[in-house]
Motif scaffolding. Structure first.
Motif, PDB file in Angstrom:
ATOM      1  N   THR A 146      31.602  54.511  50.829  1.00  0.00           N
ATOM      2  CA  THR A 146      31.033  54.315  49.500  1.00  0.00           C
ATOM      3  C   THR A 146      31.432  52.920  48.998  1.00  0.00           C
ATOM      4  O   THR A 146      32.474  52.395  49.395  1.00  0.00           O
ATOM      5  CB  THR A 146      31.532  55.380  48.498  1.00  0.00           C
ATOM      6  N   VAL A 148      31.435  49.833  45.713  1.00  0.00           N
ATOM      7  CA  VAL A 148      31.329  49.427  44.307  1.00  0.00           C
ATOM      8  C   VAL A 148      30.889  47.969  44.296  1.00  0.00           C
ATOM      9  O   VAL A 148      31.553  47.126  44.910  1.00  0.00           O
ATOM     10  CB  VAL A 148      32.707  49.473  43.599  1.00  0.00           C
ATOM     11  N   PRO A 157      34.296  43.682  39.805  1.00  0.00           N
ATOM     12  CA  PRO A 157      33.689  45.002  39.720  1.00  0.00           C
ATOM     13  C   PRO A 157      33.672  45.477  38.266  1.00  0.00           C
ATOM     14  O   PRO A 157      34.512  45.067  37.468  1.00  0.00           O
ATOM     15  CB  PRO A 157      34.668  45.860  40.522  1.00  0.00           C
ATOM     16  N   ASP A 158      32.721  46.340  37.952  1.00  0.00           N
ATOM     17  CA  ASP A 158      32.731  47.032  36.670  1.00  0.00           C
ATOM     18  C   ASP A 158      33.753  48.178  36.814  1.00  0.00           C
ATOM     19  O   ASP A 158      33.651  48.993  37.731  1.00  0.00           O
ATOM     20  CB  ASP A 158      31.323  47.576  36.398  1.00  0.00           C
ATOM     21  N   ALA A 160      34.365  50.850  35.127  1.00  0.00           N
ATOM     22  CA  ALA A 160      33.848  52.225  34.992  1.00  0.00           C
ATOM     23  C   ALA A 160      33.151  52.636  36.288  1.00  0.00           C
ATOM     24  O   ALA A 160      33.302  53.770  36.770  1.00  0.00           O
ATOM     25  CB  ALA A 160      32.884  52.307  33.817  1.00  0.00           C
ATOM     26  N   ALA A 161      32.416  51.699  36.877  1.00  0.00           N
ATOM     27  CA  ALA A 161      31.743  51.991  38.157  1.00  0.00           C
ATOM     28  C   ALA A 161      32.786  52.263  39.239  1.00  0.00           C
ATOM     29  O   ALA A 161      32.614  53.142  40.093  1.00  0.00           O
ATOM     30  CB  ALA A 161      30.851  50.825  38.562  1.00  0.00           C
ATOM     31  N   GLU A 163      35.752  53.579  38.790  1.00  0.00           N
ATOM     32  CA  GLU A 163      36.276  54.939  38.577  1.00  0.00           C
ATOM     33  C   GLU A 163      35.272  55.985  39.050  1.00  0.00           C
ATOM     34  O   GLU A 163      35.639  56.963  39.704  1.00  0.00           O
ATOM     35  CB  GLU A 163      36.623  55.142  37.091  1.00  0.00           C
ATOM     36  N   ASN A 164      33.996  55.747  38.760  1.00  0.00           N
ATOM     37  CA  ASN A 164      32.966  56.722  39.149  1.00  0.00           C
ATOM     38  C   ASN A 164      32.784  56.818  40.651  1.00  0.00           C
ATOM     39  O   ASN A 164      32.221  57.795  41.153  1.00  0.00           O
ATOM     40  CB  ASN A 164      31.623  56.356  38.509  1.00  0.00           C
ATOM     41  N   SER A 165      33.222  55.821  41.369  1.00  0.00           N
ATOM     42  CA  SER A 165      33.045  55.828  42.828  1.00  0.00           C
ATOM     43  C   SER A 165      34.139  56.607  43.552  1.00  0.00           C
ATOM     44  O   SER A 165      34.014  56.887  44.734  1.00  0.00           O
ATOM     45  CB  SER A 165      33.020  54.397  43.355  1.00  0.00           C
TER      46      SER A 165
END
Ligand code: PMP
Ligand code: GLN
Length: 398
Positions: A146, A148, A157-158, A160-161, A163-165
């Motif tokens: 996966t 980011v 990197p963002d 929040a992105a 964390e979501n990954s």
């Protein structure tokens, strides 16, 4: 890098993640550069050797009979030098017996760590673009990959992105800092967030810091120095970049004994041990005065500036590089939408070679980066000036 490893239709051979048969894009572009006598700013290798005294030491080691197998984990002299380097620069104190293993370049270190610690059912998270061997080795391990995105122009990197990954299946997160191909150097806030999430999801951090000494302003922060990181972090580095001996293929891993033992176990069956005569020389290299390390970065910074200026003058949008051997430039400014096709034409067209950034991405990331080219600036200044002159002709030749 679109898919992991796959069989050819007849099942007789194995294709790489980029669909290649035994030749990476780096070698493909180098071959094209040689064919057209182009200045090769593709594959990242310096055009000048590293310190002559180290080269002499390696020659003396060969002449003096250091030509049989080194111990699987590397000669003690080098493991001790790596430990002392970690303490001198970062205040880390790894045990040379159990917490360090010498590898055949960072490439083997990456392979050993990924194969040792991940497998089918696991997820491995990387930033994207990502250095090609991560995707390939994750494919070989059977884990899923996966990513980011790092977003231009600063390639951060963002959060929040990020964390979501992460998920409950995230077994490993790979950091590459300073970052190839973008030249990003991650600030403490990004690295701290990686550590926080790795702790939360109980993931191992694999950090590839081969360009640790090659930054141009921002301070390099080793992940392992951050609170909570050391016990779950394997740090990889290599003599290739720091000492300009990419062909010697001496690398190393340091980290907690259990994780290093796992990687060492796989390394035993990848290569068993690594080039004996180079190990003594690199041990001496790691003990060189601080001025060697700061000098290498300062020299490279001047080279970066020459090439940036040349790329800008050629009408490309230049994305600042804060570290590594590399700088990215956007060819969209010249109306290009497929930098991969351009990279394959460039050596013949203007006598300069570069690597498309899309090859460091999965398909979605490749779309985002489709007009970017990566240029290596680890070349003599007059070579970079000459490349700049050739790049200036691009506009008219397209
Ligand atoms: N990691 C990164 C980020 C690299 O750029 C490279 C080499 N270009 C490697 C690993 C491989 O290093 P080595 O040549 O020591 O195997
Ligand atoms: N790591 C080098 C680069 O990024 C190339 C190594 C290779 O040819 N795989 O250019």
């Amino acid at each position: 890098m679109t898919t992991p490893w796959q069989r050819t239709a007849d099942g007789a051979n194995l294709l790489g993640p980029d669909g290649s048969l035994g030749v990476t894009i780096f070698e493909e572009i180098t071959t094209l550069a040689n064919r057209h006598q182009a200045i090769n700013l593709g594959q990242g290798f310096p055009d000048e050797d590293g310190p002559a005294e180290l080269s002499r030491m390696a020659q003396e080691a060969i002449a003096g009979g250091q030509n049989q197998y080194a111990p699987g984990k590397g000669i003690l002299e080098l493991r001790q030098a790596v430990a002392d380097h970690q303490e001198r620069f970062y205040g880390l104190i790894p045990d040379p017996d159990t917490e360090i293993v010498i590898t055949t370049g960072a490439t083997e270190a990456i392979a050993a760590a990924i194969l040792a610690l991940t497998g089918p059912g696991d997820e491995v998270l990387t930033f994207e673009p990502f250095y090609d061997s991560y995707g390939a080795m994750i494919g070989l391990s059977g884990a899923s990959h996966t990513t980011v995105p790092l977003l231009a122009p600063d390639f951060m990197p963002d959060l929040a992105a990020l964390e979501n990954s992460f998920s409950q299946r995230t077994k490993m997160v790979i950091v590459n800092n300073p970052h190839n191909p973008t030249g990003a150097v991650f600030p403490e806030a990004v690295l701290t967030e990686v550590v926080r999430l790795a702790v939360k999801y109980d993931a191992v951090i694999l950090t590839d810091e081969v360009y640790e000494h090659l930054t141009f302003g921002p301070r390099h922060i080793p992940v392992a120095t951050l609170p909570g990181a050391a016990e779950r972090t394997l740090t990889i580095s290599s003599a290739g970049k720091t000492f300009s001996f990419t062909g010697w293929k001496v690398g190393w891993i340091s980290g907690p004994a259990d994780l290093v033992a796992a990687a060492r176990t796989v390394k035993q069956f990848l290569s068993y041990s690594s080039g004996t005569p180079f190990q003594t020389a690199i041990a001496a290299g790691l003990r060189m005065d601080e001025s060697f390390f700061t000098g290498a970065a300062a020299t490279l910074r001047r080279k970066r500036d020459i090439l940036s200026e040349g790329l800008r003058a050629a009408g490309l949008d230049v994305l600042t590089s804060h570290g590594t051997y590399f700088i990215n430039a956007d060819t969209a400014a010249l109306g290009i939408t497929d930098a991969t096709a351009l990279a394959r034409r460039l050596p013949e067209l203007i006598g300069v070679a570069a690597i498309p950034v899309a090859v460091f991405c999965h398909p979605e990331g490749a779309q985002r980066t489709r007009s970017l080219l990566r240029f290596a600036f680890c070349k003599r200044e007059e070579v970079l000036e000459q490349a700049a002159g050739r790049l200036a002709t691009l506009k008219d030749k397209l």
